[in-house]
Design a protein around this motif. Structure first.
Motif, PDB file in Angstrom:
ATOM      1  N   VAL A  78       0.866  -1.176   0.000  1.00  0.00           N
ATOM      2  CA  VAL A  78       0.000   0.000   0.000  1.00  0.00           C
ATOM      3  C   VAL A  78       0.901   1.224   0.000  1.00  0.00           C
ATOM      4  N   TYR A  79       0.504   2.241  -0.745  1.00  0.00           N
ATOM      5  CA  TYR A  79       1.324   3.430  -0.897  1.00  0.00           C
ATOM      6  C   TYR A  79       0.536   4.677  -0.542  1.00  0.00           C
ATOM      7  N   LEU A  80       1.273   5.698  -0.144  1.00  0.00           N
ATOM      8  CA  LEU A  80       0.681   7.013   0.055  1.00  0.00           C
ATOM      9  C   LEU A  80       1.609   8.021  -0.607  1.00  0.00           C
ATOM     10  N   GLN A  81       1.173   8.543  -1.747  1.00  0.00           N
ATOM     11  CA  GLN A  81       1.920   9.591  -2.423  1.00  0.00           C
ATOM     12  C   GLN A  81       1.486  10.924  -1.842  1.00  0.00           C
ATOM     13  N   MET A  82       2.446  11.665  -1.306  1.00  0.00           N
ATOM     14  CA  MET A  82       2.154  12.930  -0.643  1.00  0.00           C
ATOM     15  C   MET A  82       2.846  14.048  -1.398  1.00  0.00           C
ATOM     16  N   ASN A  83       2.072  14.950  -1.962  1.00  0.00           N
ATOM     17  CA  ASN A  83       2.595  16.095  -2.693  1.00  0.00           C
ATOM     18  C   ASN A  83       2.221  17.386  -1.985  1.00  0.00           C
ATOM     19  N   SER A  84       2.897  18.452  -2.356  1.00  0.00           N
ATOM     20  CA  SER A  84       2.613  19.784  -1.787  1.00  0.00           C
ATOM     21  C   SER A  84       2.564  19.720  -0.266  1.00  0.00           C
ATOM     22  N   LEU A  85       3.549  19.107   0.317  1.00  0.00           N
ATOM     23  CA  LEU A  85       3.553  18.906   1.764  1.00  0.00           C
ATOM     24  C   LEU A  85       3.644  20.227   2.508  1.00  0.00           C
ATOM     25  N   LYS A  86       2.964  20.244   3.652  1.00  0.00           N
ATOM     26  CA  LYS A  86       2.898  21.422   4.502  1.00  0.00           C
ATOM     27  C   LYS A  86       3.472  21.080   5.873  1.00  0.00           C
ATOM     28  N   PRO A  87       3.935  22.083   6.620  1.00  0.00           N
ATOM     29  CA  PRO A  87       4.448  21.802   7.973  1.00  0.00           C
ATOM     30  C   PRO A  87       3.428  21.074   8.841  1.00  0.00           C
TER      31      PRO A  87
END
Length: 115
Positions: A78-87
């Motif tokens: 299972v994957y989680l692609q995380m873009n435009s990450l924020k603090p």
């Protein structure tokens, strides 16, 4: 019972991307709802994203349009692609496998978003 091992966390600057992976063993995941949760410092654990055995997905409003959950049942991943990450995405991220009799967790992987 399902054993889950997360990987892919780390330190990233705001606006950056990370891809988390969750490797499952001990059971096939085809018939399980697979989810990503997170726990930020001083906060309760919260659902980030989930994918059902039928392929439906749902996301917390705070990550919609930025995060994508996916699964490869044959590879038990299972994957989680995380873009435009924020603090505010900084947290320990946990993989979860669930059905009516199973509710198993991984050990978590730290994601820190900071400049």
């Amino acid at each position: 019972q399902v054993q889950l091992v997360e990987s892919g966390g780390g330190l990233v600057e705001p606006g950056g991307s990370l891809r988390l992976s969750c490797a499952a063993s001990g059971s096939f995941i085809s018939f399980l709802t697979m989810s990503w949760y997170r726990r930020a410092p001083g906060k309760q654990r919260e659902l980030v994203a989930a994918t059902t055995s039928g392929g439906r997905t749902n996301y917390d409003d705070s990550v919609k349009g930025r995060f994508t959950i996916s699964r490869d049942n044959a590879k038990k991943m299972v994957y989680l692609q995380m873009n435009s990450l924020k603090p505010e995405d900084t947290a320990v991220y946990y993989c979860n496998a669930r059905n009516s009799v199973i509710n198993d967790w991984g050990q978590g992987t730290q994601v820190t978003v900071s400049s």
